[in-house]
Design a protein around this motif. Sequence first.
Motif, PDB file in Angstrom:
ATOM      1  N   CYS A   1      43.406  40.700  30.312  1.00 19.34           N
ATOM      2  CA  CYS A   1      43.160  40.365  31.722  1.00 19.34           C
ATOM      3  C   CYS A   1      44.432  40.433  32.552  1.00 19.34           C
TER       4      CYS A   1
ATOM      5  N   CYS B   1      44.563  40.699  36.488  1.00 22.90           N
ATOM      6  CA  CYS B   1      43.486  41.487  37.079  1.00 22.90           C
ATOM      7  C   CYS B   1      42.827  40.603  38.144  1.00 22.90           C
TER       8      CYS B   1
ATOM      9  N   CYS C   1      39.225  39.473  36.981  1.00 21.80           N
ATOM     10  CA  CYS C   1      39.279  38.486  35.895  1.00 21.80           C
ATOM     11  C   CYS C   1      39.776  37.138  36.411  1.00 21.80           C
TER      12      CYS C   1
ATOM     13  N   CYS D   1      34.521  44.514  32.726  1.00 15.69           N
ATOM     14  CA  CYS D   1      35.235  44.208  33.966  1.00 15.69           C
ATOM     15  C   CYS D   1      35.382  45.489  34.778  1.00 15.69           C
TER      16      CYS D   1
ATOM     17  N   ARG E   1      38.729  34.205  33.958  1.00 20.26           N
ATOM     18  CA  ARG E   1      39.021  34.737  32.618  1.00 20.26           C
ATOM     19  C   ARG E   1      40.526  34.843  32.438  1.00 20.26           C
TER      20      ARG E   1
ATOM     21  N   CYS F   1      41.236  47.699  34.509  1.00 19.55           N
ATOM     22  CA  CYS F   1      41.356  46.543  33.631  1.00 19.55           C
ATOM     23  C   CYS F   1      40.650  46.891  32.317  1.00 19.55           C
TER      24      CYS F   1
ATOM     25  N   TYR G   1      39.474  44.539  30.137  1.00 25.68           N
ATOM     26  CA  TYR G   1      38.559  43.487  29.682  1.00 25.68           C
ATOM     27  C   TYR G   1      37.142  44.057  29.645  1.00 25.68           C
TER      28      TYR G   1
END
Length: 105
Positions: A93, A80, A83, A53, A88, A48, A50
């Motif tokens: 994500c 994800c 996430c 993350c 999120r 991922c 992010y």
Amino acid sequence: MISFSRDFPEIEDAEGYIEVRDYFDPKNIKKKYFYRVGDGLNINFVNCEYVDCDGVYSIKHLISAAYRGKAVHIEGYMPCPVCQGQGRQGYSCEAKFSLDIVYKG
């Protein structure tokens, strides 16, 4: 790790890609291609993007979803799991994917 002979005995070949967008620069799209090598795949997970993350996108889960329905092509977006579990959302994500499968026989 994927073992086609153990996990997906009816699949002869599988290939595709997963695209993720960079967290800091959304115009930067990272495309990771996967394909069969011997009894496995060249890659098994895509990280991922992010920030902070530790989530990954599992290629085995994609192949499992197609395999259950005997699909030869699937594409779309997947969140994800880390996430999603933390509530999120956003372009970094989720990942865009495409998968093609050739079955034996």
